[in-house]
Scaffold this active site. Sequence first.
Site, mmCIF file in Angstrom:
data_model
loop_
_atom_site.group_PDB
_atom_site.id
_atom_site.type_symbol
_atom_site.label_atom_id
_atom_site.label_comp_id
_atom_site.label_asym_id
_atom_site.label_seq_id
_atom_site.Cartn_x
_atom_site.Cartn_y
_atom_site.Cartn_z
ATOM 1 N N ASN A 7 0.869 -1.176 0.000
ATOM 2 C CA ASN A 7 0.000 0.000 0.000
ATOM 3 C C ASN A 7 0.908 1.228 0.000
ATOM 4 O O ASN A 7 1.521 1.556 1.003
ATOM 5 C CB ASN A 7 -0.882 -0.035 1.262
ATOM 6 C CG ASN A 7 -1.881 1.103 1.299
ATOM 7 O OD1 ASN A 7 -1.848 2.002 0.455
ATOM 8 N ND2 ASN A 7 -2.765 1.074 2.283
ATOM 9 N N ARG A 91 -2.612 -2.057 -3.455
ATOM 10 C CA ARG A 91 -3.838 -1.301 -3.216
ATOM 11 C C ARG A 91 -3.802 -0.069 -4.115
ATOM 12 O O ARG A 91 -2.864 0.727 -4.060
ATOM 13 C CB ARG A 91 -3.900 -0.863 -1.761
ATOM 14 C CG ARG A 91 -5.116 -0.045 -1.501
ATOM 15 C CD ARG A 91 -5.191 0.422 -0.078
ATOM 16 N NE ARG A 91 -6.449 1.094 0.112
ATOM 17 C CZ ARG A 91 -6.601 2.172 0.870
ATOM 18 N NH1 ARG A 91 -5.583 2.677 1.507
ATOM 19 N NH2 ARG A 91 -7.782 2.736 0.999
ATOM 20 N N HIS A 180 -13.494 2.222 0.090
ATOM 21 C CA HIS A 180 -13.483 1.143 1.096
ATOM 22 C C HIS A 180 -14.075 -0.144 0.526
ATOM 23 O O HIS A 180 -14.530 -1.010 1.292
ATOM 24 C CB HIS A 180 -14.312 1.502 2.361
ATOM 25 C CG HIS A 180 -13.767 2.642 3.163
ATOM 26 N ND1 HIS A 180 -14.583 3.573 3.756
ATOM 27 C CD2 HIS A 180 -12.501 2.984 3.485
ATOM 28 C CE1 HIS A 180 -13.830 4.454 4.400
ATOM 29 N NE2 HIS A 180 -12.569 4.118 4.257
ATOM 30 N N ARG A 241 -13.002 14.868 8.236
ATOM 31 C CA ARG A 241 -13.757 15.238 7.024
ATOM 32 C C ARG A 241 -15.206 15.564 7.370
ATOM 33 O O ARG A 241 -15.806 14.899 8.215
ATOM 34 C CB ARG A 241 -13.730 14.097 6.007
ATOM 35 C CG ARG A 241 -12.394 13.930 5.333
ATOM 36 C CD ARG A 241 -12.362 12.714 4.429
ATOM 37 N NE ARG A 241 -11.288 11.823 4.807
ATOM 38 C CZ ARG A 241 -11.186 10.560 4.431
ATOM 39 N NH1 ARG A 241 -12.107 10.020 3.655
ATOM 40 N NH2 ARG A 241 -10.178 9.821 4.826
ATOM 41 N N GLU A 384 -8.260 -5.642 5.008
ATOM 42 C CA GLU A 384 -8.133 -5.267 3.591
ATOM 43 C C GLU A 384 -6.921 -5.929 2.945
ATOM 44 O O GLU A 384 -6.961 -6.319 1.782
ATOM 45 C CB GLU A 384 -8.042 -3.745 3.462
ATOM 46 C CG GLU A 384 -9.372 -3.082 3.778
ATOM 47 C CD GLU A 384 -9.285 -1.593 3.992
ATOM 48 O OE1 GLU A 384 -9.542 -0.854 3.037
ATOM 49 O OE2 GLU A 384 -8.974 -1.150 5.114
#
Length: 400
Positions: A7, A91, A180, A241, A384
């Site tokens: 990643n 990823r 996601h 956010r 993940e």
Amino acid sequence: MKIFVLNCGSSSLKYQLFDMQDESVIASGKVERIGMEDAILTHEPTDKEEVKLVTEILDHTTAIEKVFDFLVDPKHGVIKNVTEIEAVGHRVVHGGEVFSDSVKVDGQVKAAIKGTFDLAPLHNPANLVGIEAVETVLPNVPNVAVFDTAFHQTMPQNAFMYALPRILYKKHKIRRYGFHGTSHKYVCMKAAEFLNKPLEQLKIVSCHIGNGASVTAVNKGQSIDTSMGMTPLEGLMMGTRSGDIDPAIIPFVMDKEDLTLNEVNSMLNKHSGLLGVSGIGSDMRDIEENMETNENAKLAFDMYEYRIRKYIGAYAAAMDGIDVLIFTAGVGENSNLLRKAITDHLSYLGVEIDDEINNTRSKQIRRISTPESKVEVLVVPTNEELMIARDTLRIVKSSK
Ligand code: AMP
């Protein structure tokens, strides 16, 4: 078979090496401050001592070379030779409309990833740099790209279009993509396995609540709607956010506060959410600790919870029902307070949770609903990296 999962960020990377025979992680680690003279490489072999190296690492290729050096190091290593790595899974944040599944990387795929740079300017260039660095260091090993957006490519048009002039979709591909996806897909598969029911028969609302957060409606195994949009800013309130706001606030605040586009972007992405409302921080643990004494922390928690609850209701409506409700990621897996606050208001759906089980800590998948509950409520630890490793194995096998 050993699979390396990478990643890559712009100045950092994280990795895990899997032995796919039993899906175990045999080493993991990260490199931070890539591009600096004092970059930090932390290597954690599962059965050996962790090691930290502070050294000059000026680019991703060097970072990956150094990681592979550690993987085969006599003292800290876990494999004898890098040739034991049979594939690398990457990823990649944005797959645009091109990728609805993971894919083996070739020149065309790299060109298509480049074509999505506009949609994810912070992430996709770094992801491609990671792919090219591995190509340099391990030229004969297949690379597989696994996209955060791919799982959501099944959304119908009425869910993914914005009510903007159609030309903007045609010209700039402005639409909902969702993120996601790797996590939502993984936890839904896990839930079906745990319940011993075919995924194709379930209506699932999956809540990935971490520092970034999104809710997805998964009908018969397919994502039919999700709360994040063209970017990961839309939807739920998050750590820093804003999530959903009236878009007219943007020109208004730019005018009143004399902000540039960059400044307003930074405000919405980095200074809003839990941090912006509470004034305390973006970490849910800090919010929960201060909730009883600080009214801003309490308000931040209440807003956060309320928005998740609204999305669950919306997605139950979108699917005409709900069989399974999943909580996952940092907050979803760990905050019994948040799960309780949300589910207490879902009695109209027949949701009932067992407080004692909800309050018990565990790293395992578990059911927190009562036997009488009409909806199965599960806490499913996400993974993940494992999903990327599984996809990489599947794609490599199918391309042989
Ligand atoms: P993630 O992005 O999935 O790594 O999740 C990170 C978030 O999980 C952070 O905001 C943490 O505050 C939150 N988190 C981790 N542990 C807990 C906990 N015990 N209670 C509440 N939130 C937690």
